[in-house]
Design a protein around this motif. Structure first.
Motif, PDB file in Angstrom:
ATOM      1  N   THR A 155       7.508  -8.255  25.684  1.00 19.38           N
ATOM      2  CA  THR A 155       8.467  -7.659  24.708  1.00 19.38           C
ATOM      3  C   THR A 155       9.768  -8.049  25.048  1.00 19.38           C
ATOM      4  OG1 THR A 155       8.754  -5.715  25.839  1.00 19.38           O
ATOM      5  CG2 THR A 155       7.100  -5.652  24.295  1.00 19.38           C
TER       6      THR A 155
ATOM      7  N   THR B 103      11.814  -7.239  27.141  1.00 17.13           N
ATOM      8  CA  THR B 103      12.768  -6.092  27.722  1.00 17.13           C
ATOM      9  C   THR B 103      13.064  -6.470  29.067  1.00 17.13           C
ATOM     10  OG1 THR B 103      11.143  -4.436  26.642  1.00 17.13           O
ATOM     11  CG2 THR B 103      13.035  -3.636  28.197  1.00 17.13           C
TER      12      THR B 103
ATOM     13  N   ASN C  45       6.812   1.175  25.709  1.00 19.88           N
ATOM     14  CA  ASN C  45       7.880   0.098  25.590  1.00 19.88           C
ATOM     15  C   ASN C  45       7.334  -0.788  24.490  1.00 19.88           C
ATOM     16  OD1 ASN C  45       8.272  -2.925  26.378  1.00 19.88           O
ATOM     17  ND2 ASN C  45       9.819  -1.834  27.044  1.00 19.88           N
TER      18      ASN C  45
ATOM     19  N   LEU D 208       8.344   0.887  21.091  1.00 22.32           N
ATOM     20  CA  LEU D 208      10.113   0.705  21.162  1.00 22.32           C
ATOM     21  C   LEU D 208      10.230  -0.617  20.520  1.00 22.32           C
ATOM     22  CD1 LEU D 208      11.621   2.577  23.917  1.00 22.32           C
ATOM     23  CD2 LEU D 208      11.314   3.227  21.430  1.00 22.32           C
ATOM     24  N   SER D 209       9.382  -1.696  21.093  1.00 23.01           N
ATOM     25  CA  SER D 209       9.567  -3.202  20.694  1.00 23.01           C
ATOM     26  C   SER D 209       8.813  -3.516  19.230  1.00 23.01           C
ATOM     27  CB  SER D 209       9.405  -4.107  21.921  1.00 23.01           C
ATOM     28  OG  SER D 209       9.974  -3.451  23.007  1.00 23.01           O
TER      29      SER D 209
ATOM     30  N   ASN E  53       9.206  -3.776  16.083  1.00 23.91           N
ATOM     31  CA  ASN E  53       9.665  -4.689  15.289  1.00 23.91           C
ATOM     32  C   ASN E  53      10.017  -5.624  15.985  1.00 23.91           C
ATOM     33  OD1 ASN E  53       9.557  -2.743  13.180  1.00 23.91           O
ATOM     34  ND2 ASN E  53      11.413  -1.804  13.518  1.00 23.91           N
ATOM     35  N   ALA E  54      10.432  -6.030  17.051  1.00 22.96           N
ATOM     36  CA  ALA E  54      10.858  -7.155  17.665  1.00 22.96           C
ATOM     37  C   ALA E  54       9.543  -7.997  18.016  1.00 22.96           C
ATOM     38  CB  ALA E  54      11.683  -6.874  18.818  1.00 22.96           C
TER      39      ALA E  54
ATOM     40  N   HIS F 162      13.474 -11.564  16.385  1.00 21.61           N
ATOM     41  CA  HIS F 162      13.160 -10.462  17.122  1.00 21.61           C
ATOM     42  C   HIS F 162      14.017  -9.986  18.089  1.00 21.61           C
ATOM     43  CE1 HIS F 162       8.861 -11.857  15.744  1.00 21.61           C
ATOM     44  NE2 HIS F 162       9.505 -11.007  15.047  1.00 21.61           N
ATOM     45  N   LEU F 163      14.899 -10.805  18.496  1.00 14.85           N
ATOM     46  CA  LEU F 163      16.020 -10.540  19.614  1.00 14.85           C
ATOM     47  C   LEU F 163      17.070  -9.918  18.917  1.00 14.85           C
ATOM     48  CD1 LEU F 163      16.037 -13.456  21.929  1.00 14.85           C
ATOM     49  CD2 LEU F 163      15.474 -11.077  22.591  1.00 14.85           C
TER      50      LEU F 163
ATOM     51  N   LYS G  83      16.286  -6.230  18.085  1.00 11.59           N
ATOM     52  CA  LYS G  83      16.397  -5.369  19.478  1.00 11.59           C
ATOM     53  C   LYS G  83      17.930  -5.262  19.601  1.00 11.59           C
ATOM     54  CE  LYS G  83      13.233  -4.659  22.370  1.00 11.59           C
ATOM     55  NZ  LYS G  83      12.602  -4.730  23.840  1.00 11.59           N
ATOM     56  N   LYS G  84      18.711  -5.861  18.800  1.00 11.81           N
ATOM     57  CA  LYS G  84      20.102  -5.951  19.091  1.00 11.81           C
ATOM     58  C   LYS G  84      20.596  -6.375  20.481  1.00 11.81           C
ATOM     59  CE  LYS G  84      21.648  -2.234  16.027  1.00 11.81           C
ATOM     60  NZ  LYS G  84      20.113  -2.485  15.172  1.00 11.81           N
ATOM     61  N   HIS G  85      19.893  -7.207  20.695  1.00 11.19           N
ATOM     62  CA  HIS G  85      20.082  -8.152  22.007  1.00 11.19           C
ATOM     63  C   HIS G  85      21.281  -9.073  21.775  1.00 11.19           C
ATOM     64  CE1 HIS G  85      17.575  -6.804  24.903  1.00 11.19           C
ATOM     65  NE2 HIS G  85      16.444  -7.205  24.368  1.00 11.19           N
TER      66      HIS G  85
END
Ligand code: C2E
Ligand code: CA
Ligand code: CA
Length: 651
Positions: free
Chosen positions: A100, A102, A166, A169-170, A172-173, A245-246, A249-251
């Motif tokens: 994911t 993370t 986890n 939470l991920s 959608n990503a 996807h990142l 996840k607002k990365h």
């Protein structure tokens, strides 16, 4: 040996074979170098070892009655089982975190906190021969659980829940395939544990784990559709899906894009029919600095590096140092097919989401052709923003031509003497649905470089001809319609015939079209331009010199090119208001052009005082916001109606 024991052994044997298959396939397909590959293999090894130890421990059970040594061996196997098994849930947790994406780079105390349940259970197990906290055997060699085993279950439960949270939470990503494979993994594993819990004789836990791992092998671990066969790094689709996807996840990410701009030419010189080998060499070079999972081969000549940013990620490469290393490497030759070749790089560095806000933006950046002045350089910050904007505008122009997003606006010109309508200048606009409305000052130079200018000018000329053909301009008492031409294009082959070809289709008076050109050609090209103007004028067209006084025009041009009207640039008018020297320049311009017997139009008229100033000088025509900004055709027709009405009232 009882049937129950055989039944147990069959389960362990099945788990063992399934795991062996997964391991063999993974190694055979060389899916072993990425960190999630390694964790996947580790999970398989754990299940494999567990299945083996259980298999033998089970097999030893009848023998323990015969000899105490077998009992010791069984006890040791069980101990080994627990030592290895405690690592399964934490490995799963790290595997999910990895898939994911993370971050695992947390401060030290958090890292320890994550490992604490694992370390605690391992200590319990290792001390078990002395403490018997986990399990013990009674005098009949029967196995008994103790509270320690419950702790192991609780630790495994914690890791599994964390991994599952986890995953959620991920959600959608993650790629669709991976989402379902991982959910299936959890369901099957939990199912195996529950069944075994309900009926201790159905040894389904390890078997279900092994099966669930096969599911992961076929999906998450299978990246064939994401891999580029030649360079063995990710492909364009992988970049698109990872960035998407990142971003979900607002990365934050750093992007480094390396383009080799002379790859086509190199292919011709070396005789290599495609560029794959060059890119393979370059990818191999890059892989000596960074893991392959951050590299993407997105186009024939392009490799992108995607660096996920982490505040704790201190020891990862410094992207600027890395860019400089690459740049320096490219200053030396590359050995391609035994020929030493210099490859020309352009390295762009930007960050998501500050400079690059969306996947579209990123694709503009990496796909845009590199103009000559950017070659062999590192583009950062403003340079990059300029480049991205340029790329976005180029895409807008290309889409605009395909989807009819260009529109011609009309700006009226008036006679100075009676302020009656004299004509109109056509000014093009581009309405793009991605970056909004664009003005020609920005997109015309880009369209010229990218080779779209012919299509734009053809579009404008067709619009003008169609408008003249309606007869409306004549009815409105207009003298001409002004059309801007790019000088570069005027000097292209067959330009005169092309213009005639378009205009002749409409059967309209050619002297209604007044072409405007800004003089910006070098002295050696004057003759060619003069010929074009002469030829078009002999067909009846009119010509205006645009932007007089902006520094491009000079006396020589004014003499050699036969313009009907000279348009004095707005800056000359505005400067005349600001200073006495400005006024002298304006007066002299007017005086000189008058002596050359050309008509004069002054642009940028915005106020009454400017009109009075120009009246005193005696120019011919005026254009500017005082009358109207450039407006759509409908608005222009309404404007004409309104001034007609005003005039008839006065009369
Ligand atoms: P230009 O031919 O000098 O056009 C005049 C520019 O000045 C226009 O900007 C117009 O909106 C602006 N302008 C006119 N009166 C005033 C005024 O009173 N005050 C102020 N502040 N500005 C005024 P625009 O439309 O953005 O066009 C910019 C340039 O783009 C044009 O300069 C022309 O060189 C080029 N261009 C426009 N349309 C075309 C076209 O169809 N083909 C080509 N090749 N070039 C074009
Ligand atoms: Ca113009
Ligand atoms: Ca102008």
């Amino acid at each position: 040996m009882t049937y129950t024991i055989l039944f147990h052994m069959a389960f362990y044997c099945a788990a063992l074979l399934v795991c062996l298959t997964s391991i063999a396939f993974t190694i055979f397909q060389k899916r072993t170098d990425l960190s999630h590959n390694k964790m996947f293999l580790l999970m398989n090894y754990i299940v494999l070892i567990n299945a083996l130890t259980c298999f033998f421990a089970e097999g030893l059970q009848p023998l323990t009655q015969i000899n105490a040594a077998f009992h010791q061996l069984r006890f040791a196997l069980e101990l080994f089982y627990f030592i290895v098994h405690c690592a399964l849930a934490p490995t799963l947790f790290y595997y999910v975190m990895n898939v994911t994406r993370t971050s695992l780079d947390r401060p030290k105390y958090l890292k320890f906190l994550c490992l604490f349940p694992f370390i605690f259970t391992e200590i319990l197990v290792v001390l078990n021969p002395f403490t018997h906290f986990v399990y013990w055997h009674d005098e009949n060699y029967a196995f008994h659980r103790n509270w320690g085993e419950n702790s192991i279950y609780i630790a495994a439960f914690i890791y599994t829940v964390l991994a599952f949270v986890n995953l959620m939470l991920s959600w959608n990503a993650l790629r669709r395939r991976n989402r379902y494979a991982m959910t299936y993994f959890f369901c099957l594993t939990v199912f195996g544990v529950i069944v075994q819990f309900i009926d201790i004789d159905i040894k389904s836990e390890l078997f279900c784990e092994a099966l669930a791992l096969v599911g992961l092998m076929l999906t998450v671990e299978n990246e064939d559709d994401r891999l580029d066969a030649t360079t063995n790094i990710y492909n364009r689709n992988a970049l698109k899906s990872d960035v998407k996807h990142l971003l979900a996840k607002k990365h934050s990410m750093n992007v480094l894009c390396l383009k080799i701009t002379n790859i086509d030419m190199i292919s011709k010189i070396t005789g290599v029919s495609n560029s794959d080998e060059i890119m393979e060499d370059v990818a191999t070079y890059l892989k000596t600095f960074v893991p392959r999972e951050v590299l993407y081969h997105t186009d024939v000549n392009t490799i992108v590096l995607l660096q996920k940013l982490d505040s704790y990620n201190k020891n990862y490469i410094d992207i600027i140092d890395f860019a400089e290393n690459i740049y320096n490497r490219f200053q030396n030759d590359w050995d391609i097919h035994g020929v030493d070749i210099k490859l020309t790089p352009v390295i762009m560095i930007g960050d998501i989401p500050t400079q690059i806000q969306s996947l579209e933006n990123l694709l503009y950046m990496i796909d845009s052709p590199v103009p000559k002045d950017f070659e062999n350089s590192i583009l950062l910050e403003e340079d990059l923003e300029f480049f991205i904007r340029r790329a976005a505008v180029e895409a807008a122009v290309s889409n605009g031509l395909k989807n009819g997003r260009f529109e011609v606006y009309y700006q009226p010109t008036h006679n100075l003497s009676d302020l009656k309508l004299h004509g109109a200048e056509m000014l093009i606009r581009l309405h793009d649905n991605v970056i909004g409305d664009l003005y020609p000052d920005e997109f015309i130079p880009i369209a010229e470089q990218a080779g779209f200018i012919d299509d734009i000018d053809d579009f404008v000329l067709n619009q003008v001809c169609a408008f003249i053909k309606t007869g409306v301009p004549m009815k409105l008492g207009m003298d001409c319609i002004n059309v801007n031409l790019s000088v570069l294009q005027c000097m292209g082959n067959g330009f005169v015939n092309k213009i005639l070809g378009i205009v002749n289709q409409y059967d309209i008076p050619k002297n209604f079209i007044n072409f405007e050109i800004t003089e910006s050609v070098s002295a050696s090209d004057y003759e060619l331009l003069a010929d074009v103007i002469k030829e078009l004028k002999s067909n009846g067209f009119l010509f205006s010199m645009d932007d007089y006084g902006t520094g491009y025009s000079n006396m020589h041009t004014l003499f050699s090119l036969d313009f009907d009207i000279v348009k004095i640039d707005k800056s000359i008018l505005w400067d005349a208001e600001k200073s006495e020297i400005g006024q002298i320049i304006l007066e002299n311009c007017v005086h000189m052009i008058r002596q050359m017997k050309r008509k004069i139009l002054v642009e940028g008229v915005e106020t009454d005082s400017q009109i009075n100033r120009l009246k005193a000088l005696g120019v011919d025509y005026l254009q500017g916001y005082y009358f109207s900004k450039p407006i759509t055709q409908n608005a222009f027709l309404k404007y004409c109606e309104a001034i007609e009405l005003e005039r008839s009232k006065i009369c």
